[in-house]
Design an enzyme around this catalytic site. Structure first.
Site, PDB file in Angstrom:
ATOM      1  N   PHE A  57      87.735 -27.417   8.842  1.00 49.90           N
ATOM      2  CA  PHE A  57      87.706 -26.565   8.506  1.00 49.90           C
ATOM      3  C   PHE A  57      88.750 -25.149   9.325  1.00 49.90           C
ATOM      4  CE2 PHE A  57      84.831 -22.419   8.627  1.00 49.90           C
ATOM      5  CZ  PHE A  57      84.830 -22.056   7.917  1.00 49.90           C
ATOM      6  N   LYS A  71      64.757 -38.010  10.147  1.00 48.45           N
ATOM      7  CA  LYS A  71      65.099 -38.465  12.207  1.00 48.45           C
ATOM      8  C   LYS A  71      65.182 -37.440  12.598  1.00 48.45           C
ATOM      9  CE  LYS A  71      69.074 -38.526  13.084  1.00 48.45           C
ATOM     10  NZ  LYS A  71      69.518 -37.879  13.763  1.00 48.45           N
ATOM     11  N   GLN A  88      70.852 -29.679  12.316  1.00 51.72           N
ATOM     12  CA  GLN A  88      70.371 -30.503  10.958  1.00 51.72           C
ATOM     13  C   GLN A  88      69.310 -30.246  10.839  1.00 51.72           C
ATOM     14  OE1 GLN A  88      73.770 -31.136   8.085  1.00 51.72           O
ATOM     15  NE2 GLN A  88      74.193 -29.635  10.185  1.00 51.72           N
TER      16      GLN A  88
HETATM   17  N1  NAI Z   1      77.676 -35.178  15.966  1.00 51.31           N
HETATM   18  C1  NAI Z   1      76.912 -36.582  16.024  1.00 51.31           C
HETATM   19  O1  NAI Z   1      76.704 -36.864  17.452  1.00 51.31           O
HETATM   20  C2  NAI Z   1      75.964 -36.110  14.663  1.00 51.31           C
HETATM   21  C3  NAI Z   1      76.401 -36.248  13.334  1.00 51.31           C
HETATM   22  N2  NAI Z   1      76.279 -36.652  12.357  1.00 51.31           N
HETATM   23  C4  NAI Z   1      76.273 -36.604  11.046  1.00 51.31           C
HETATM   24  O2  NAI Z   1      77.515 -35.500  11.078  1.00 51.31           O
HETATM   25  C5  NAI Z   1      77.639 -34.427   9.989  1.00 51.31           C
HETATM   26  C6  NAI Z   1      78.528 -33.810  10.512  1.00 51.31           C
HETATM   27  O3  NAI Z   1      78.591 -33.242  11.497  1.00 51.31           O
HETATM   28  P1  NAI Z   1      79.278 -33.304  13.617  1.00 51.31           P
HETATM   29  O4  NAI Z   1      80.338 -33.341  12.637  1.00 51.31           O
HETATM   30  O5  NAI Z   1      78.244 -33.329  14.330  1.00 51.31           O
HETATM   31  O6  NAI Z   1      80.091 -31.636  13.003  1.00 51.31           O
HETATM   32  P2  NAI Z   1      79.436 -30.242  14.199  1.00 51.31           P
HETATM   33  O7  NAI Z   1      78.045 -29.685  13.890  1.00 51.31           O
HETATM   34  O8  NAI Z   1      80.196 -31.277  15.814  1.00 51.31           O
HETATM   35  O9  NAI Z   1      80.892 -29.512  13.924  1.00 51.31           O
HETATM   36  C7  NAI Z   1      80.754 -28.070  12.352  1.00 51.31           C
HETATM   37  C8  NAI Z   1      81.372 -28.859  11.829  1.00 51.31           C
HETATM   38  O10 NAI Z   1      81.350 -27.808  10.772  1.00 51.31           O
HETATM   39  C9  NAI Z   1      82.239 -26.789  10.286  1.00 51.31           C
HETATM   40  N3  NAI Z   1      82.087 -26.048  10.167  1.00 51.31           N
HETATM   41  C10 NAI Z   1      82.140 -24.305   9.823  1.00 51.31           C
HETATM   42  N4  NAI Z   1      81.860 -23.844   8.815  1.00 51.31           N
HETATM   43  C11 NAI Z   1      81.839 -24.945   8.053  1.00 51.31           C
HETATM   44  C12 NAI Z   1      82.263 -23.984   7.068  1.00 51.31           C
HETATM   45  N5  NAI Z   1      81.359 -23.152   6.386  1.00 51.31           N
HETATM   46  N6  NAI Z   1      82.679 -25.165   5.627  1.00 51.31           N
HETATM   47  C13 NAI Z   1      83.285 -26.618   6.296  1.00 51.31           C
HETATM   48  N7  NAI Z   1      82.914 -26.958   8.008  1.00 51.31           N
HETATM   49  C14 NAI Z   1      82.853 -25.250   8.748  1.00 51.31           C
HETATM   50  C15 NAI Z   1      82.366 -27.051  11.854  1.00 51.31           C
HETATM   51  O11 NAI Z   1      84.264 -26.729  11.898  1.00 51.31           O
HETATM   52  C16 NAI Z   1      83.180 -28.181  12.397  1.00 51.31           C
HETATM   53  O12 NAI Z   1      83.640 -29.181  11.794  1.00 51.31           O
HETATM   54  C17 NAI Z   1      75.809 -33.560  10.004  1.00 51.31           C
HETATM   55  O13 NAI Z   1      75.727 -34.048   8.743  1.00 51.31           O
HETATM   56  C18 NAI Z   1      75.566 -34.526  11.174  1.00 51.31           C
HETATM   57  O14 NAI Z   1      74.191 -34.915  11.489  1.00 51.31           O
HETATM   58  C19 NAI Z   1      75.765 -38.122  12.742  1.00 51.31           C
HETATM   59  C20 NAI Z   1      75.813 -39.024  13.834  1.00 51.31           C
HETATM   60  C21 NAI Z   1      76.485 -38.586  15.228  1.00 51.31           C
HETATM   61  O1  13P Z   2      73.145 -37.829  14.555  1.00 49.62           O
HETATM   62  C1  13P Z   2      73.034 -37.953  15.798  1.00 49.62           C
HETATM   63  C2  13P Z   2      72.800 -39.618  16.389  1.00 49.62           C
HETATM   64  O2  13P Z   2      72.208 -40.273  15.365  1.00 49.62           O
HETATM   65  C3  13P Z   2      72.831 -36.690  16.284  1.00 49.62           C
HETATM   66  O3  13P Z   2      71.819 -36.049  16.204  1.00 49.62           O
HETATM   67  P1  13P Z   2      71.506 -34.498  16.392  1.00 49.62           P
HETATM   68  O4  13P Z   2      72.253 -34.023  15.093  1.00 49.62           O
HETATM   69  O5  13P Z   2      70.365 -34.041  16.852  1.00 49.62           O
HETATM   70  O6  13P Z   2      72.586 -34.778  17.723  1.00 49.62           O
END
Ligand code: NAI
Ligand code: 13P
Length: 383
Positions: free
Chosen positions: A65, A230, A325
């Site tokens: 994005f 969670k 989230q």
């Molecule tokens: N960060 C973590 O430790 C973990 C995250 N997740 C899950 O992964 C999923 C993605 O989270 P992250 O990679 O952490 O993202 P992030 O929270 O690190 O980054 C936000 C993302 O959203 C994008 N964004 C912003 N506005 C946007 C739009 N209008 N359209 C599309 N994208 C847009 C940004 O470019 C960026 O890539 C979430 O559902 C999260 O719960 C799951 C496990 C671990």
């Molecule tokens: O899903 C996650 C770890 O498994 C990341 O959690 P947070 O989005 O709260 O950092």
């Protein structure tokens, strides 16, 4: 979808992948849709594996994005120049075979393995723009922790992707703080699948590394609901931390939260297995997120400020572009509970939402006296 600004940057990548045209014509191709912190780690994991799997093309595309960095450079250009996601995962090399692409259509058009990993609030728009643009043999996996609530009821993100795009969608969830896996610290994850074990094994092979141990479980709804719910428990844990309530209180909140996760999941899907809650996607993710996650961190700040500064404001200030989230999931869960008449049976989930919208103070996280005690699952029935 027209290319977004910065698309030309994709020509500057360092990869040799993609240069052997016809020879690789029948090879599988992976695209990661999303490039936040977890999306970037997912790209790193898969990119390291596909170099060693002959049935896969070497190149991995990662849809970005697009945004402009403070330096004036486009994020895509910066990723392709440095091989790092300088905004969402700085300091970590993704692998030279990762190619960032800001044009969604171009990023997905040749892929037959699609990894969806955006914050859940953006998936609706992304899916709508992908309709009719995918290969007919695409398999998908969702790493997205969240849910959609439609008029007819709750909809898991994997189901939403499947329905919108007419493709099969597995899930990968687990105790996976992105920054720790980026540093190759050992952790586990769970692949949830519906029927096709072979596809699940393929995802396991694509993600597994010596420091990332992935287990397939035939309970897609259970695995995904663990990852989704969670985050609500993590918000509750953050309130407890913000009010310095101590370890016993936090443990109690985590236990109650895990129980509500299980009961809610089983009420929505009778197929959900108890054992799923003992996998990485269940108890382990509750633990890691309640201690080290972003939801916990922002909720802690919210409670420390006595609920006087909004989650939106704190998210921007603390997470610098990363997304929460848990707050929207708490609202979505609340809508389901209210619609089904289950509010009183899920006091933790209900209280988290009411604190988030400032109907209750953060201290209410341990005060359920106005709610009935949790009913045994057998006494809760859908309307
Ligand atoms: N960060 C973590 O430790 C973990 C995250 N997740 C899950 O992964 C999923 C993605 O989270 P992250 O990679 O952490 O993202 P992030 O929270 O690190 O980054 C936000 C993302 O959203 C994008 N964004 C912003 N506005 C946007 C739009 N209008 N359209 C599309 N994208 C847009 C940004 O470019 C960026 O890539 C979430 O559902 C999260 O719960 C799951 C496990 C671990
Ligand atoms: O899903 C996650 C770890 O498994 C990341 O959690 P947070 O989005 O709260 O950092």
């Amino acid at each position: 979808m027209p290319p977004l600004e910065g698309e030309t940057a994709t020509t500057t990548h360092h990869s040799n992948a993609g240069n052997n045209g016809g020879i690789d014509g029948n090879k599988s191709r992976v695209t990661v849709v999303g490039s936040g912190s977890w999306g970037s780690v997912a790209a790193k994991l898969i990119a390291s594996n596909i170099l060693n799997i002959t049935s896969f093309h070497d190149e991995l595309k990662m849809w970005v994005f697009e945004e402009t960095l403070q330096s004036g450079e486009k994020l895509t250009d910066a990723i392709n120049r440095t091989n790092e996601n300088v905004k969402y995962l700085p300091g970590i090399k993704l692998g030279n075979n990762v190619v960032a692409d800001p044009d969604l259509d171009n990023a997905v058009k040749d892929a037959n393995m699609l990894v969806f990993v955006t914050p859940h609030q953006f998936i609706d728009h992304i899916c709508k723009s992908l309709v009719g643009k995918l290969r007919s043999d695409v398999e998908a996996i969702s790493l997205i922790k969240g849910m959609e609530v439609k008029i007819e009821g709750p909809c898991l993100i994997s189901t939403f992707i499947s329905e919108q795009l007419g493709i099969n969608c597995s899930v990968l969830m687990g105790a996976n703080l992105a920054n720790e896996i980026a540093e190759e610290k050992f952790s586990e994850a769970t692949v949830g699948y519906r029927d096709n074990r072979e596809i699940a094994e393929q995802w396991v092979q694509l993600f597994s590394t010596p420091y990332f141990m992935v287990t397939p479980v035939k309970d897609v709804e259970g695995v995904e609901l663990c990852g989704t719910l969670k985050n609500v428990v993590a918000i509750a844990a953050g309130f407890v931390d913000g009010l310095a309530m101590g370890n016993n209180t936090k443990a109690a909140i985590m236990r109650l939260g895990l129980r509500e996760m299980r009961d809610f999941s089983k009420l929505l899907f009778s197929s959900v297995e108890d054992n799923t809650f003992y996998e990485s996607c269940g108890v382990a993710d509750v633990i890691t997120t309640c201690f080290g996650g972003r939801n916990r961190k922002v909720a802690e700040a919210f409670a420390k400020n006595g609920g006087k500064r909004s989650f939106d404001e704190l998210e921007v200030e603390i997470l610098q572009g990363q997304k929460l989230q848990g707050v929207s999931t708490a609202r979505e869960v609340y809508e389901v509970l209210r619609h089904q008449g289950w509010l009183e049976s899920f006091p933790l989930f209900a209280t988290v939402h009411e604190i988030c919208i400032s109907h209750l103070p953060p201290s209410a996280i341990v005060n359920y006296s106005k709610r009935k005690p949790i009913l045994p699952l057998s006494e809760v029935s859908a309307h």
